[in-house]
Design a protein around this motif. Structure first.
Motif, PDB file in Angstrom:
ATOM      1  N   ALA A  75     -32.690 -15.590 -15.778  1.00  0.00           N
ATOM      2  CA  ALA A  75     -33.761 -15.585 -14.783  1.00  0.00           C
ATOM      3  C   ALA A  75     -34.730 -16.705 -15.134  1.00  0.00           C
ATOM      4  CB  ALA A  75     -34.488 -14.251 -14.785  1.00  0.00           C
ATOM      5  N   ILE A 129     -25.429 -14.673   0.046  1.00  0.00           N
ATOM      6  CA  ILE A 129     -24.678 -14.682  -1.220  1.00  0.00           C
ATOM      7  C   ILE A 129     -23.182 -14.839  -0.941  1.00  0.00           C
ATOM      8  CG2 ILE A 129     -24.107 -13.350  -3.285  1.00  0.00           C
ATOM      9  CD1 ILE A 129     -26.924 -12.102  -3.007  1.00  0.00           C
ATOM     10  N   LEU A 164     -29.696 -19.009  -7.461  1.00  0.00           N
ATOM     11  CA  LEU A 164     -30.391 -18.256  -6.418  1.00  0.00           C
ATOM     12  C   LEU A 164     -31.886 -18.536  -6.486  1.00  0.00           C
ATOM     13  CD1 LEU A 164     -28.325 -15.940  -8.047  1.00  0.00           C
ATOM     14  CD2 LEU A 164     -28.543 -15.026  -5.748  1.00  0.00           C
ATOM     15  N   ASP A 165     -32.486 -18.870  -5.335  1.00  0.00           N
ATOM     16  CA  ASP A 165     -33.908 -19.191  -5.285  1.00  0.00           C
ATOM     17  C   ASP A 165     -34.682 -18.027  -4.663  1.00  0.00           C
ATOM     18  OD1 ASP A 165     -36.290 -20.465  -5.401  1.00  0.00           O
ATOM     19  OD2 ASP A 165     -35.702 -22.212  -4.220  1.00  0.00           O
ATOM     20  N   PRO A 224     -34.345 -14.716  -4.610  1.00  0.00           N
ATOM     21  CA  PRO A 224     -33.472 -13.943  -3.717  1.00  0.00           C
ATOM     22  C   PRO A 224     -34.058 -12.600  -3.282  1.00  0.00           C
ATOM     23  CG  PRO A 224     -32.655 -13.835  -5.955  1.00  0.00           C
ATOM     24  CD  PRO A 224     -33.795 -14.798  -5.964  1.00  0.00           C
ATOM     25  N   LEU A 260     -25.279  -8.388  -8.461  1.00  0.00           N
ATOM     26  CA  LEU A 260     -25.207  -9.571  -9.329  1.00  0.00           C
ATOM     27  C   LEU A 260     -24.536  -9.231 -10.659  1.00  0.00           C
ATOM     28  CD1 LEU A 260     -28.589 -11.458  -8.850  1.00  0.00           C
ATOM     29  CD2 LEU A 260     -26.373 -11.926  -7.817  1.00  0.00           C
ATOM     30  N   ILE A 273     -24.981 -17.212 -13.807  1.00  0.00           N
ATOM     31  CA  ILE A 273     -25.957 -17.008 -12.735  1.00  0.00           C
ATOM     32  C   ILE A 273     -27.331 -17.444 -13.214  1.00  0.00           C
ATOM     33  CG2 ILE A 273     -27.039 -15.307 -11.205  1.00  0.00           C
ATOM     34  CD1 ILE A 273     -24.539 -13.571 -11.541  1.00  0.00           C
ATOM     35  N   MET A 309     -31.207 -17.356 -11.677  1.00  0.00           N
ATOM     36  CA  MET A 309     -31.951 -16.833 -10.555  1.00  0.00           C
ATOM     37  C   MET A 309     -33.437 -17.134 -10.727  1.00  0.00           C
ATOM     38  SD  MET A 309     -31.945 -12.900  -9.453  1.00  0.00           S
ATOM     39  CE  MET A 309     -33.493 -12.355 -10.087  1.00  0.00           C
ATOM     40  N   SER A 344     -37.193 -16.290  -9.927  1.00  0.00           N
ATOM     41  CA  SER A 344     -37.899 -15.106  -9.460  1.00  0.00           C
ATOM     42  C   SER A 344     -39.362 -15.153  -9.851  1.00  0.00           C
ATOM     43  CB  SER A 344     -37.262 -13.846 -10.051  1.00  0.00           C
ATOM     44  OG  SER A 344     -37.941 -12.709  -9.565  1.00  0.00           O
TER      45      SER A 344
END
Lengths: 289, 247
Positions: free
Chosen positions: B36, B150, B163-164, B166, B182, B191, B193, B195
């Motif tokens: 993250a 996705i 992922l921006d 999400p 996920l 991954i 992400m 957040s």
């Protein structure tokens, strides 16, 4: 006399009908792009900038429609490239090109000896004056635009929807965006002969707005817009012939009437669905009791 | 030889104008890891993703995706953008949106191919919304649309998923099942992400990077309050696993 019966009696009306068909199909298809991408102002800017091309071409003794094509494509590329570079505000730029194009055209026309009546034809169009040569140019432009869209349908849709994601898939999105703008410019030229540059925006928006009441996917929207535009052309020509009115304005008002009719139909449908729902709820409630 | 990491930033710097947005960022995400990327607004999180995607080009330093420059590694990367990047009322069905993920730089002019339908079905199945395939995207809820986005990224079989924000437009219930989704993907791909919801991500991911122009801290989850204070200022507290700022 109705337009349909006149069509069989006068040869020149067949050329007119063909021009109307070409304008309706190309206007409906590209109008769908204009409406979904919210490019109506841009299309209006390109349309008005063509006066510069037509004026200069006439002054130099060349084909005005050719001049219009060059001016439209130049305006589209200028707006597209400048907007991409991000240095200038797009709406400011469109407004400037809109006015500069018209100014160039007005000066060129003032310096052209001979009749000045052509100016009104450019501004307001006259479908009844269309020549076989015009129709050939219009058909060529439409064929080019439709072939472009058909061959590159997937990348064009992906770029229109989300150009950032399309770039991450490796698509040349700037080239695609510029090609779409050029397609809009070419169709503006096709529509010039039908309704004139002042009213081009109407044919790029109203048929798609009408079609949007009945269908919701891009391909179907294009087909339905073409049908709505064709209907507007036919109604407009009928109206022009019967009331001896200008064709361009009659076509635009017909397109507007179709849109209002479609909106009324949607309202009616919603009200009916709502009252059916209410009836069903009441029945359910009484049933439960 | 060990395989190249999924994503590697070495001393990367970037600025949109005069003030630097990113300074001396070095980060290494191994294959199959779940990261993250957190930090305050304007801290450069989205910019970092766009650099990794090759949408932006760094001013200094080096970026490698599976050992290659970002523009050459695009076929292996899936991207889920923020909602704001496209119009919600665009006249497309779910299938046509997911199909966009099947485009790539070599075959982008082709019409729909035989395998496309099956690939779209599989991708929608993986995110649990196969029944939505024919629906117009304008009729979807926030959570449903998120899953479709996705699926669009997964349909190209990426080995790195970016992922921006999400979960920005998804309600809390959907958020939890979203992380389960996920978690199910992480065996087959790395991954990363972005957040803003620190408390939520720290319970689900295994690595966290805190970005505030430069990489303030990175390491294994969960976060401590000391790091948070460094990131958001002394007023930040983790309350019930959620970050709140007291004024």
């Amino acid at each position: 006399m109705s337009f349909a019966t006149a069509l069989f009696e006068h040869d020149f009306l067949r050329v007119v009908a063909l021009a109307a068909l070409i304008a309706a199909v190309s206007g409906g298809v590209v109008g769908t792009i204009v409406v979904t991408r919210r490019l109506a102002f841009l299309a209006g800017g390109i349309a008005h900038a063509t006066l510069g091309g037509m004026g200069v071409a006439q002054w130099a003794g060349l084909d005005p429609l050719g001049g219009a094509t060059v001016a439209a494509v130049m305006a589209a590329l200028l707006i597209g490239i400048a907007a991409h570079s991000g240095h200038e505000r797009e709406d400011m730029l469109i407004g400037a090109i809109w006015a500069i194009g018209m100014a160039v055209g007005l000066i060129a026309i003032a310096h052209t000896p001979g009749y000045q009546t052509d100016l009104m034809t450019y501004l307001l169009g006259n479908l009844l004056m269309v020549t076989a040569q015009d129709v050939a140019v219009m058909a060529g432009l439409m064929a080019f635009v439709l072939a472009l869209l058909f061959l590159f349908w997937r990348p064009v849709v992906a770029t229109m929807f989300d150009d950032e994601f399309a770039t991450t898939r490796g698509l040349p999105t700037l080239a695609i965006q510029l090609a779409v703008l050029v397609a809009i410019a070419l169709v503006v030229v096709v529509l010039l002969r039908a309704v004139g540059l002042v009213l081009v925006m109407a044919l790029l928006t109203l048929p798609t707005a009408t079609a949007g009441v009945f269908t919701h996917t891009l391909g179907r929207l294009m087909a339905a817009s073409a049908v709505a535009a064709l209907l507007a052309m036919w109604l407009g020509l009928e109206m022009a012939l019967r009331t001896d009115s200008p064709t361009g304005a009659s076509i635009v008002l017909s397109a507007a009437m179709l849109y209002v009719a479609a909106l009324s139909y949607r309202r009616l449908r919603q009200t009916r669905n709502r009252s059916q729902d209410q009836h069903r709820n009441i029945r359910l409630q009484t049933h439960n009791q | 030889m060990t395989p190249a990491p999924a994503l590697e930033f070495s001393h990367v710097g970037f600025s949109y104008g005069t003030a630097p947005t990113l300074e001396d960022v070095s980060l290494r995400v191994g294959a199959g890891e779940f990261w993250a990327l957190i930090g305050p607004n304007g801290g450069g999180k989205s910019t970092l993703l766009k650099l990794a995607l090759g949408l932006l080009v760094s001013d200094s330093g080096e970026i490698r995706i599976f050992g290659k420059p970002p523009a050459e590694a695009r076929a292996r990367v899936g991207y889920v953008p923020q909602f704001a990047t496209f119009p919600r009322d665009f006249p497309l069905a779910v299938e046509q949106v997911v199909l966009q993920g099947r485009l790539d730089s070599r075959n982008w002019w082709h019409p729909m191919r035989k395998g496309d339908h099956a690939a779209i079905r599989t991708a929608l199945d993986r995110v649990g919304v196969a029944d939505l395939v024919a629906r117009p995207i304008g009729s979807l809820s926030g959570g449903q649309l998120q899953r479709v986005m996705i699926a669009r990224a997964l349909v190209a079989d990426p080995t790195l998923l970016l992922l921006d924000e999400p979960t920005a437009h998804v309600d809390t219930d959907a958020e939890t099942s979203f992380f389960d989704l996920l978690a199910g993907l992480r065996n087959s791909m790395a991954i990363v992400m972005v957040s803003h919801d620190v408390g939520l991500v720290s319970r689900h991911v295994d690595h966290i990077a805190c970005l505030k122009r430069t990489l303030v801290w990175h390491g294994a989850a969960p976060l401590t309050e000391g790091i948070l204070a460094q990131l958001y200022g002394a007023s930040a507290r983790l309350v019930d696993h959620r970050l709140t700022e007291t004024s």
